[in-house]
Design an enzyme around this catalytic site. Structure first.
Site, short mmCIF file in Angstrom:
data_model
loop_
_atom_site.label_atom_id
_atom_site.label_comp_id
_atom_site.label_asym_id
_atom_site.label_seq_id
_atom_site.Cartn_x
_atom_site.Cartn_y
_atom_site.Cartn_z
N HIS A 1 -7.55 28.71 3.17
CA HIS A 1 -6.70 28.91 1.98
C HIS A 1 -5.80 30.13 2.17
O HIS A 1 -4.65 30.14 1.75
CB HIS A 1 -7.58 29.12 0.74
CG HIS A 1 -8.52 28.00 0.45
ND1 HIS A 1 -9.88 28.14 0.57
CD2 HIS A 1 -8.31 26.73 0.04
CE1 HIS A 1 -10.47 27.00 0.24
NE2 HIS A 1 -9.54 26.13 -0.08
N GLN B 1 -11.88 13.93 -8.81
CA GLN B 1 -11.83 13.57 -7.39
C GLN B 1 -13.20 13.56 -6.74
O GLN B 1 -13.32 13.31 -5.54
CB GLN B 1 -10.86 14.47 -6.63
CG GLN B 1 -11.34 15.89 -6.41
CD GLN B 1 -10.24 16.73 -5.77
OE1 GLN B 1 -9.23 17.03 -6.40
NE2 GLN B 1 -10.41 17.09 -4.51
N SER C 1 -14.45 25.26 5.81
CA SER C 1 -14.65 24.46 4.60
C SER C 1 -15.74 25.11 3.78
O SER C 1 -16.69 25.67 4.34
CB SER C 1 -15.09 23.04 4.99
OG SER C 1 -15.66 22.38 3.88
P1 AMP Z 1 -9.56 22.68 -1.36
O1 AMP Z 1 -9.79 23.94 -2.12
O2 AMP Z 1 -10.64 22.33 -0.41
O3 AMP Z 1 -9.15 21.54 -2.26
O4 AMP Z 1 -8.30 22.95 -0.42
C1 AMP Z 1 -7.10 23.47 -0.92
C2 AMP Z 1 -6.05 23.40 0.16
O5 AMP Z 1 -6.47 24.18 1.27
C3 AMP Z 1 -5.81 21.98 0.67
O6 AMP Z 1 -4.42 21.79 0.91
C4 AMP Z 1 -6.60 21.96 1.96
O7 AMP Z 1 -6.11 21.03 2.90
C5 AMP Z 1 -6.41 23.38 2.44
N1 AMP Z 1 -7.47 23.76 3.37
C6 AMP Z 1 -8.81 23.69 3.17
N2 AMP Z 1 -9.48 24.06 4.30
C7 AMP Z 1 -8.53 24.36 5.21
C8 AMP Z 1 -8.56 24.81 6.57
N3 AMP Z 1 -9.71 25.02 7.23
N4 AMP Z 1 -7.38 25.00 7.21
C9 AMP Z 1 -6.20 24.79 6.58
N5 AMP Z 1 -6.11 24.38 5.30
C10 AMP Z 1 -7.25 24.16 4.63
#
Ligand code: AMP
Length: 257
Positions: free
Chosen positions: A42, A66, A189
């Protein structure tokens, strides 16, 4: 790094009032939608948004629509204080809306895509992308950004968001950001934290096998042999995408071929 104070908006009404205000007039606005539990992935999105825009808006919202698995929603981490500390380096504004505010219709209106949604992640997580696209559309309408930043880690999500933006003539650019990985190759993640030391050690084989196998079928077999349950491995448009489970934690990843 920013030095002025970051504003946290806990209601949509407060955010909308700010958005109409002088701080935003004539500013280029970068938007990073997230579910919180922020990590270096992020952070890379926020950092890029900060270099390309005058203001950076971060949303933190664990989007219930989701989650096809209620246990997964319940277990999703919500470390708001730590998130705000990280956000303070890059974001000028943080929106932390309540679910009731984003879904005043109880999710009667929703965005459904009828192509790619049926495949890969969508085939294994019924309703997941309806929830993603619906919340992204709501957030884009609320923020009205010039640019929005999405991670390639969620490759299928990125394609669907791009498709929605094109189809509905949404203004603003969708910017794709490369996957950020740990030193051993595992994609960052929030779910990684649920793995035991042994599970985490095994997880490093996931991107390695995706990258090194001659084709998707061989990769799936090698992953099973290594102890993963495999939801899918498929090659698409120059990428190999996969989803596996280890210790009941579901990991997704994709690599360029
Ligand atoms: P999330 O909070 O998991 O819904 O992710 C929010 C945003 O961060 C989304 O656009 C994800 O694709 C991006 N994101 C999550 N993990 C990563 C990562 N390891 N590398 C790049 N972007 C990420």
């Amino acid at each position: 790094m920013r030095t002025d104070a970051m504003v946290v908006h806990h209601s949509i009404a407060a955010w909308q009032e700010a958005r109409r205000g002088a701080d935003f007039a004539g500013s280029r606005i970068g938007f990073v939608p997230t579910m919180g539990a922020l990590h270096a992935g992020h952070r890379a999105l926020l950092d890029r948004a900060w270099t390309e825009n005058d203001r950076v808006v971060l949303s933190i919202f664990v989007n219930p629509t989701q989650f096809n698995d209620p246990a997964d929603l319940q277990k999703y981490p919500r470390p708001l204080e730590a998130d705000l500390a990280l956000a303070g380096e890059f974001a000028t504004d943080v929106i932390v809306p309540a679910a009731g505010e984003l879904y005043p219709d109880d999710y009667c209106f929703r965005v459904t895509e009828h192509g790619l949604t049926g495949e890969l992640e969508g085939a294994h997580r019924p309703g997941h992308f309806d929830g993603v696209l619906t919340v992204v559309l709501k957030l884009l309408n609320l923020v009205q950004p010039h640019r929005s930043y999405f991670g390639e880690k969620d490759w299928q999500q990125l394609q669907l968001v791009r498709g929605m933006a094109r189809t509905f003539f949404l203004p603003g650019e969708i910017v794709a950001c490369p996957t950020v990985r740990e030193d051993d190759g595992v994609a960052l993640s929030s779910r990684n934290a649920r793995l035991s030391a042994a599970g985490r050690a095994r997880a490093r084989m996931f991107p390695k096998i995706l990258r090194e196998s001659p084709d998707a079928r061989v990769a799936a077999a090698a992953l099973r042999e290594t102890g993963f349950q495999v939801d899918y491995v498929e090659d698409r448009a120059g990428r190999r995408l996969g989803a596996v489970r280890v210790e009941n934690v579901r990991l997704i990843d994709n690599v360029p071929l």
